[in-house]
Design an enzyme around this catalytic site. Structure first.
Site, PDB file in Angstrom:
ATOM      1  N   GLU A  64       0.766  -1.058   0.080  1.00  0.00           N
ATOM      2  CA  GLU A  64      -0.008   0.013  -0.083  1.00  0.00           C
ATOM      3  C   GLU A  64       0.819   1.278   0.026  1.00  0.00           C
ATOM      4  O   GLU A  64       1.912   1.304   0.789  1.00  0.00           O
ATOM      5  CB  GLU A  64      -0.892  -0.028   1.193  1.00  0.00           C
ATOM      6  CG  GLU A  64      -1.918  -1.173   1.238  1.00  0.00           C
ATOM      7  CD  GLU A  64      -2.936  -0.935   2.425  1.00  0.00           C
ATOM      8  OE1 GLU A  64      -2.962   0.190   3.121  1.00  0.00           O
ATOM      9  OE2 GLU A  64      -3.804  -1.860   2.533  1.00  0.00           O
ATOM     10  N   GLU A 120      -8.655   1.991  -4.739  1.00  0.00           N
ATOM     11  CA  GLU A 120      -9.698   1.773  -3.821  1.00  0.00           C
ATOM     12  C   GLU A 120     -10.463   2.844  -3.199  1.00  0.00           C
ATOM     13  O   GLU A 120      -9.842   3.897  -2.760  1.00  0.00           O
ATOM     14  CB  GLU A 120      -9.177   1.052  -2.665  1.00  0.00           C
ATOM     15  CG  GLU A 120     -10.212   0.608  -1.384  1.00  0.00           C
ATOM     16  CD  GLU A 120      -9.940  -0.345  -0.402  1.00  0.00           C
ATOM     17  OE1 GLU A 120      -8.776  -0.965  -0.544  1.00  0.00           O
ATOM     18  OE2 GLU A 120     -10.568  -0.506   0.480  1.00  0.00           O
TER      19      GLU A 120
HETATM   20  O1  KIV Z   1      -6.633  -6.530   1.651  1.00  0.00           O
HETATM   21  C1  KIV Z   1      -7.301  -6.613   0.830  1.00  0.00           C
HETATM   22  O2  KIV Z   1      -8.340  -7.418   0.637  1.00  0.00           O
HETATM   23  C2  KIV Z   1      -7.294  -5.868  -0.310  1.00  0.00           C
HETATM   24  C3  KIV Z   1      -8.167  -5.319  -1.473  1.00  0.00           C
HETATM   25  C4  KIV Z   1      -9.405  -4.661  -0.756  1.00  0.00           C
HETATM   26  C5  KIV Z   1      -7.732  -4.816  -2.684  1.00  0.00           C
HETATM   27  O3  KIV Z   1      -6.281  -4.904  -0.260  1.00  0.00           O
END
Ligand code: KIV
Length: 304
Positions: free
Chosen positions: A130, A197
């Site tokens: 991220e 997202e």
């Molecule tokens: O952790 C997860 O499931 C994610 C998705 C929402 C993309 O990062």
């Protein structure tokens, strides 16, 4: 016989695996890319059988599987175990391991070491991390180590506190431009794809046009190159409040609860097990057994 090597071979695609280069071709053809999360071997197998292109072992597991209130507590050991299970089930889809909070923020070395653990110890094909900004050198270092990286911007749950909660991102022109800059930067680091997202659809559409790598949207509109949903949301397994962008395709949680209640009632009413669920033994052996146990009982009665 399994066509997949028993011991995962890092950086070596298993037979039948979707080549990662195919994703860029799918973007070029405007063929939607399907990604779903999974957290265990049956989940990986079912996602594969359903034709998913990408399976993400998301750190959402902290909430969906482990009962935490956020993704932050997920540990590397937990994520390694879940990813190992998914790679045993999913053959064709690329399996992407989500790097949990704390495994890539500290230094490039740490990020590379932990990414290597995912490919080496679990058979994951790629990792996801991220953020942009200070995380760009992390992504670059992992790519330089030969491991494909998926980026993730917009609502990044690991930093939800900094973002002021779980809310849509890029809703002002200034913030949308910042997201576009982040997307371009992640493209330039060599990421093979990018999760967007909770981003307004027109912003996600613009980013999708502007960058060379496929975008995978979750709450980012229909113009992304692909879409992802979380397993428990999609299947109606998670009893928390669903985000606006979730579409439930089944109510598996209700089906499980009904089945468990029926089992409990059958046990209490002595309706289960039935004849077909029990093992018989040859009549002569049963007679010998009965005679031996009645002998034993007589001896016990004599002693008593
Ligand atoms: O952790 C997860 O499931 C994610 C998705 C929402 C993309 O990062």
């Amino acid at each position: 016989m399994s066509i997949r090597p028993q011991a995962p071979a890092p950086a070596t695609p298993a037979p039948g695996k979707l080549p990662i280069t195919e994703l860029a071709e799918m973007k070029a053809r405007r063929q939607p890319i399907v990604m779903v999360t999974a957290y265990d071997a049956p989940g990986g197998r079912l996602a594969d059988e359903a034709g998913a292109d990408l399976v993400l072992v998301g750190d959402s597991a902290a909430m969906t599987m482990l009962g935490h209130d956020s993704t932050v507590p997920a540990t590397i050991e937990e994520m390694l175990m879940l990813t190992r299970a998914v790679t045993r089930g999913a053959r064709r889809p690329l399996v992407i391991a989500d790097m949990p909070f704390g495994t890539f923020q500290v230094s490039d070395e740490d990020a590379v070491r932990n990414a290597i653990r995912f490919v080496k110890e679990t058979g994951a094909d790629a990792v996801k991390l991220e953020g942009a900004g200070p995380m760009l050198p992390r992504a670059r270092a992992i790519v330089d180590a030969g491991i494909p990286v998926m980026g993730h911007i917009g609502l990044t749950p690991q930093s939800a506190t900094m973002l002021g909660g779980y809310k849509a991102q890029g809703r002002s022109a200034e913030k949308a431009l910042a997201l576009l800059a982040d997307a371009r930067a992640l493209d330039a680091t060599g990421c093979f794809s990018l999760v967007l997202e909770a981003v307004p659809a027109p912003v996600a559409a613009r980013i999708t046009q502007e960058i060379s790598i496929p975008t995978i949207g979750i709450g980012a509109g229909a113009e992304c190159d692909g879409q992802v949903l979380v397993w428990h949301d999609l299947l109606g397994l998670y009893d928390g409040r669903s985000a606006r962008f979730v579409k439930r395709y089944a109510e598996i949680g209700d089906a499980i609860r009904d089945a468990l209640s029926a089992f409990a009632e059958d046990v209490r009413e002595r309706r289960f097990p039935e004849e077909q669920h029990t093992y018989a033994m040859p009549a002569d052996e049963l007679a010998l057994f009965a005679a031996a146990t009645s002998d034993q009982r007589e001896h016990a009665d004599d002693r008593g």
